[in-house]
Scaffold this motif. Structure first.
Motif, mmCIF file in Angstrom:
data_model
loop_
_atom_site.group_PDB
_atom_site.id
_atom_site.type_symbol
_atom_site.label_atom_id
_atom_site.label_comp_id
_atom_site.label_asym_id
_atom_site.label_seq_id
_atom_site.Cartn_x
_atom_site.Cartn_y
_atom_site.Cartn_z
ATOM 1 N N ILE A 309 -28.562 -84.250 -3.301
ATOM 2 C CA ILE A 309 -29.985 -83.908 -3.323
ATOM 3 C C ILE A 309 -30.180 -82.425 -3.043
ATOM 4 N N LEU A 310 -29.407 -81.891 -2.111
ATOM 5 C CA LEU A 310 -29.574 -80.501 -1.707
ATOM 6 C C LEU A 310 -28.854 -79.516 -2.614
ATOM 7 N N GLY A 311 -27.673 -79.907 -3.123
ATOM 8 C CA GLY A 311 -26.876 -78.930 -3.839
ATOM 9 C C GLY A 311 -26.434 -79.301 -5.232
ATOM 10 N N GLY A 312 -26.787 -80.498 -5.700
ATOM 11 C CA GLY A 312 -26.415 -80.884 -7.047
ATOM 12 C C GLY A 312 -25.005 -81.454 -7.138
ATOM 13 N N ILE A 313 -24.631 -81.869 -8.341
ATOM 14 C CA ILE A 313 -23.380 -82.581 -8.574
ATOM 15 C C ILE A 313 -22.153 -81.736 -8.241
ATOM 16 N N ASP A 314 -22.205 -80.429 -8.532
ATOM 17 C CA ASP A 314 -21.048 -79.578 -8.264
ATOM 18 C C ASP A 314 -20.783 -79.477 -6.768
ATOM 19 N N ASN A 315 -21.835 -79.500 -5.980
ATOM 20 C CA ASN A 315 -21.682 -79.373 -4.539
ATOM 21 C C ASN A 315 -20.985 -80.585 -3.924
ATOM 22 N N VAL A 316 -21.327 -81.766 -4.400
ATOM 23 C CA VAL A 316 -20.757 -82.983 -3.806
ATOM 24 C C VAL A 316 -19.384 -83.318 -4.377
ATOM 25 N N LEU A 317 -19.025 -82.694 -5.499
ATOM 26 C CA LEU A 317 -17.754 -83.016 -6.162
ATOM 27 C C LEU A 317 -16.561 -82.738 -5.251
ATOM 28 N N SER A 318 -16.578 -81.627 -4.528
ATOM 29 C CA SER A 318 -15.441 -81.301 -3.659
ATOM 30 C C SER A 318 -15.308 -82.324 -2.534
ATOM 31 N N TYR A 320 -16.253 -85.455 -2.706
ATOM 32 C CA TYR A 320 -15.759 -86.674 -3.357
ATOM 33 C C TYR A 320 -14.242 -86.616 -3.544
ATOM 34 N N LYS A 321 -13.739 -85.461 -3.990
ATOM 35 C CA LYS A 321 -12.296 -85.300 -4.199
ATOM 36 C C LYS A 321 -11.533 -85.430 -2.877
ATOM 37 N N LYS A 322 -12.093 -84.880 -1.812
ATOM 38 C CA LYS A 322 -11.446 -84.978 -0.491
ATOM 39 C C LYS A 322 -11.378 -86.431 -0.030
ATOM 40 N N HIS A 323 -12.483 -87.159 -0.218
ATOM 41 C CA HIS A 323 -12.499 -88.573 0.168
ATOM 42 C C HIS A 323 -11.488 -89.372 -0.647
ATOM 43 N N LEU A 324 -11.392 -89.070 -1.939
ATOM 44 C CA LEU A 324 -10.429 -89.760 -2.792
ATOM 45 C C LEU A 324 -8.999 -89.486 -2.326
ATOM 46 N N ALA A 325 -8.711 -88.212 -2.069
ATOM 47 C CA ALA A 325 -7.357 -87.824 -1.672
ATOM 48 C C ALA A 325 -6.949 -88.470 -0.347
ATOM 49 N N ALA A 326 -7.938 -88.655 0.529
ATOM 50 C CA ALA A 326 -7.655 -89.241 1.845
ATOM 51 C C ALA A 326 -7.698 -90.762 1.822
ATOM 52 N N GLY A 327 -7.982 -91.343 0.658
ATOM 53 C CA GLY A 327 -8.031 -92.799 0.529
ATOM 54 C C GLY A 327 -9.238 -93.431 1.195
ATOM 55 N N ARG A 328 -10.317 -92.645 1.358
ATOM 56 C CA ARG A 328 -11.500 -93.162 2.044
ATOM 57 C C ARG A 328 -12.490 -93.866 1.113
ATOM 58 N N PRO A 355 -30.579 -100.172 1.094
ATOM 59 C CA PRO A 355 -30.121 -100.770 -0.168
ATOM 60 C C PRO A 355 -30.488 -99.920 -1.390
ATOM 61 N N GLU A 356 -31.682 -99.351 -1.383
ATOM 62 C CA GLU A 356 -32.091 -98.490 -2.495
ATOM 63 C C GLU A 356 -31.235 -97.233 -2.540
ATOM 64 N N LYS A 357 -30.959 -96.659 -1.365
ATOM 65 C CA LYS A 357 -30.117 -95.474 -1.301
ATOM 66 C C LYS A 357 -28.698 -95.768 -1.807
ATOM 67 N N LEU A 358 -28.203 -96.952 -1.511
ATOM 68 C CA LEU A 358 -26.860 -97.311 -1.967
ATOM 69 C C LEU A 358 -26.820 -97.491 -3.484
ATOM 70 N N LYS A 359 -27.925 -97.935 -4.062
ATOM 71 C CA LYS A 359 -28.003 -97.986 -5.526
ATOM 72 C C LYS A 359 -27.898 -96.572 -6.105
ATOM 73 N N GLN A 360 -28.598 -95.626 -5.478
ATOM 74 C CA GLN A 360 -28.527 -94.233 -5.923
ATOM 75 C C GLN A 360 -27.120 -93.669 -5.734
ATOM 76 N N ALA A 361 -26.476 -94.066 -4.612
ATOM 77 C CA ALA A 361 -25.109 -93.597 -4.360
ATOM 78 C C ALA A 361 -24.137 -94.173 -5.391
ATOM 79 N N THR A 362 -24.377 -95.410 -5.816
ATOM 80 C CA THR A 362 -23.539 -96.018 -6.860
ATOM 81 C C THR A 362 -23.636 -95.224 -8.153
ATOM 82 N N GLU A 363 -24.850 -94.851 -8.528
ATOM 83 C CA GLU A 363 -25.057 -94.042 -9.728
ATOM 84 C C GLU A 363 -24.384 -92.684 -9.592
ATOM 85 N N LEU A 364 -24.447 -92.120 -8.374
ATOM 86 C CA LEU A 364 -23.801 -90.831 -8.139
ATOM 87 C C LEU A 364 -22.288 -90.939 -8.316
#
Length: 372
Positions: A309-318, A320-328, A355-364
């Protein structure tokens, strides 16, 4: 005391506390860095240090105790006992003795109970946990008893009415200021000091998001300064507890506080209006929604949504990659596993439609997966 700092009286305690104080949650696990950080803060007039035996993988009190030893007579030390791990008098006493040893002191200025989730916890605590703290105060080992909590406004007021707390530490910042009016009003009216943790939103408001840069545009303060000044411009707040991890960060925050005398009500209103325009959409990361019966790691995904919401898709991508690498990010803890059972809703201190926020997180997540 320092001419570079502003001080406020902490309720009926009579203690003069610097409007900017230091929190130990984000200490690096490095004694030399903590020594330098603490020395910088004390030299500039910070005299309240908020600690916990559980911070920094249980090293916080040891790091702080070593760093604060030369300045002990100049500062007020605050630490905690966790109701969940220290339910009985013997647990509290053992925890307290360990804290005294780690902090190289014979007394604690402000001793807080924490991890209080609701009023049911409070009733249970009064049987032994809080009674042990009162005994320690009667013996002179504790100067003042407080509560640190993320409970909702009404429950905090209930807690303050039911036990003689002298201070209350609450999360208060641009994200959630609208959720704390009753606590601040009741505490101020009854001489209970209000300490604000998370003044920079757990670091969220320290990021260089374009949408946040407008908070300080054409102003003498930075975005971090805007967040801190917004908090301490509320005269109902005694101090903003800033989680610092190096001397440069401390120097920047201390420099920003110098603008408080020229910071006006109009500045506060303008900053809050600019931030509020984003909507009441932010998870504050208190984790009270857990555990989820479907094992969804709710705060993890909602904080990623915050970043988006604050920084757009590019901001959250890093992130997301960290969470993936750590198996989270796993199949069994993803947001789409939410069944909308609603168990999390009354627990949310931000009153979000989780629940609504989690739907948005799923789309993200779907969009993020396309970028990998």
């Amino acid at each position: 005391y320092s001419d570079n700092m502003i001080y406020r009286t902490a309720g009926n305690t009579g203690k003069e506390i610097s409007v900017l104080s230091m929190g130990g949650m984000r200490f690096p696990d490095n004694q030399d860095i903590v020594d330098s950080l603490v020395e910088t803060c004390v030299e500039q007039g910070i005299n309240y240090f908020e600690l916990s035996p559980g911070y920094v993988d249980t090293s916080c009190e040891i790091l702080a105790g070593n760093a604060l030893k030369p300045f002990r007579k100049k500062v007020h030390i605050s630490t905690k006992s966790n109701f969940k791990t220290d339910p009985t008098e013997s647990h509290v006493l053992k925890r307290f003795e360990n804290s005294l040893k780690a902090l190289h002191t014979d007394h604690i200025d402000f001793y807080h109970t924490w991890f209080v989730n609701d009023t049911n916890d409070l009733a249970e605590m009064e049987k032994s946990h809080l009674m042990a703290m009162l005994k320690l105060k009667e013996q002179g080992a504790i100067s003042h008893i407080g509560i640190t909590t993320h409970m909702n406004d009404d429950d905090i007021v209930t807690a303050l009415k039911s036990f003689p707390f002298e201070t209350v530490t609450i999360s208060y910042n641009l994200l959630n200021a609208h959720m704390r009016p009753k606590t601040i009003e009741y505490a101020n009216r009854n001489g209970i000091a209000v300490f604000a943790m998370n003044p920079v939103g757990g670091g969220m408001l320290a990021n260089n998001y374009d949408v946040l840069n407008g908070l300080s545009r054409n102003k003498p303060f930075s975005v971090v300064g805007a967040a801190l000044l917004f908090v301490v411009s509320n005269m109902g707040i005694t101090t903003a507890i800033n989680g610092l991890n190096d001397a440069d960060m401390a120097k920047h925050s201390l420099e920003q506080i110098k603008h408080l005398d020229s910071f006006t009500n109009d500045d506060a209103k303008e900053i809050y209006a600019a931030f509020s325009a984003l909507g009441p959409t932010f998870c504050v990361g208190c984790d009270y929604c857990l555990p989820c019966p479907e094992n969804v790691m709710i705060p993890r995904y909602l904080k990623m949504l915050n970043q988006y919401i604050l920084g757009g898709i590019d901001n959250v991508l890093s992130t997301y990659k960290k969470h993936l690498a750590a198996g989270r990010i796993k199949k069994d803890n993803r947001p789409e596993n939410c069944t909308e059972c609603g168990q999390c809703l009354p627990k949310c201190t931000a009153h979000l439609d989780i629940p609504e926020k989690l739907k948005q997180a799923t789309e993200l997540l779907i969009e993020l997966e396309k970028l990998i």
